[in-house]
Write a protein that holds these residues in place. Structure first.
Motif: not given
Length: 405
Positions: A94-102, A112-121, A133-135, A239-242
């Motif tokens: 929800t903030e730009s400073q969280e993008l590195s953690r994301l 961990n072998g999980i199907a994940v995808q980066r997505i834009s806001s 959100c920002v990403g 489901l929506i998580y921070p």
């Protein structure tokens, strides 16, 4: 005389009994549960999420069991016609400073072998139109289910295997009897060759009764939830998580669509003053005294003082709780939320103040003790059950007897 006795009728105890019955079909297996129904505590009061395993340290039991468990749980539900939905979830910054953690979380998902995808806001909004959100990250394998229904099916299978299931049976003492052990309960005594402790919120105490060192103390944390009113459920599709704070042991407040189509918001995580304390007013002197005199608790509290204060504020201030939720969905208003049931997490804490961040399974004399199995234990239950059975010493005369009986 029983070959195996399992203490605890939550999802881990039942999955273990089922795995034993599959591996040793001629063994006499007993499950003891002190409550009047299965899955009464942690299992029956959780969020019902089939977790993917994205959060957990690569190579840990949690990472492996959760990843494999999410698949085996879905297969189990499909096989037994248990309602479930692999709806996926989004984790958003929800903030730009969280993008590195994301980004770190995205990489952990890949590790961990999980199907994940980066997505834009913008792409997040295609999935969850009301999120700000920002990403984000999309996690495809996350789902929802009613774990009480899963447990009832486990119990049904155990009965068909010939297992002995006893409700309203509380273990009071564990005593040696030659090479065997006697479980003294409020419903009489049961002799067994091997004990498996899956007592959840009381697992450390049960380990001590069995003369084993639990290596940590269970500290109960209550997860407090609100529920969106029916007319506001449209705000959440899946489901929506921070993005979680890696230095804080909880995931932060989030939105979860349940299998009954209700939407829960939370949890707020606060110390419970009773191991089975689902209400703010619940109090047990023994439980409270054990925590308040435990050095590890004060070291934990000092380390996370700022976050802990915020959790307490949210516990007593609905407005503060709502403000946390508005970081994800700005449209949410105080009138849109009503209180719903809480859960209590059995979290093992070391004396040095560090939380046990993995499943903790300890070997004793003719016994195994599951001394830390909070979330994602429900998702991982089939894998944990198999792992416990695999830890029974293969050279044990017990196994020869169990196979021959």
């Amino acid at each position: 005389m029983y070959d195996f006795a399992i203490i605890g009728g939550g999802i881990v105890g039942l999955s273990t009994a089922m795995a034993l019955g599959s591996r040793y079909p001629d063994a006499r297996i007993l499950v003891l549960e002190k409550e009047s129904q299965w899955a009464f505590h942690q299992t029956g009061n959780n969020s019902g999420v089939i977790h993917s395993g994205i959060y957990y340290k690569p190579g840990s039991f949690k990472a492996k069991f959760c990843r494999d468990g999410s698949r085996s749980m879905v297969e189990f539900c499909q096989k037994h016609d248990i309602e479930h939905d692999i709806c996926g979830k989004v984790i958003v910054a929800t903030e730009s400073q969280e993008l590195s953690r994301l980004e770190n979380l995205y990489q952990r998902g890949l590790d961990n072998g999980i199907a994940v995808q980066r997505i834009s806001s913008e792409e997040v909004k295609e999935i969850e139109p009301h999120v700000s959100c920002v990403g984000g990250i999309r996690v495809f394998s996350t789902g929802i289910v009613n774990y009480k229904q899963v447990c009832l099916k486990y119990a049904e299978i155990i009965q068909k295997q010939g297992g002995d299931l006893r409700l309203n049976t509380k273990v009071l003492q564990i005593s040696p009897s030659g090479k065997n052990q006697v479980l003294e309960t409020n419903q009489g005594s049961f002799e067994t060759r091997f004990v498996i402790n899956c007592a959840g919120l009381h697992s450390d105490r049960m380990a001590k009764l069995g003369k084993a060192n639990p290596q940590a103390k269970i500290v109960p944390f209550r997860g407090e939830y609100y529920e969106l009113t029916p007319e506001k459920r449209y705000l959440v599709k899946t489901l929506i998580y921070p993005v979680p704070n890696p230095d804080f042991p909880f995931l932060g407040v989030h939105f979860t669509r349940m299998i009954d189509n209700s939407v829960h918001a939370g949890p707020n995580a606060v110390l419970s003053l009773k191991r089975e304390g689902y209400k703010k007013t619940d109090f047990d002197l023994r439980d409270f005294a054990e925590v308040i005199t435990y050095p590890g608790f004060w070291k934990l509290a000092a380390k996370h003082a700022d976050e802990g204060i915020q959790e307490i504020i949210r516990s007593f201030s609905k407005a503060a709780f709502v403000r946390s939720l508005q970081k994800l969905i700005p449209e949410v208003q105080t009138a849109d939320l009503v209180p719903t049931h809480a859960g209590v997490r059995a979290q093992a804490l070391m004396s040095n103040g560090s939380l046990v961040d993995d499943f903790l399974i300890i070997q004793g004399d003719n016994s195994i003790h599951v001394c830390n199995a909070p979330s994602p234990a429900a998702t991982s239950s089939l894998e944990i059950g198999k792992a416990i059975v695999n830890q029974i010493p293969q050279e044990s005369p017990l196994l020869e007897t169990a196979v021959k009986n």
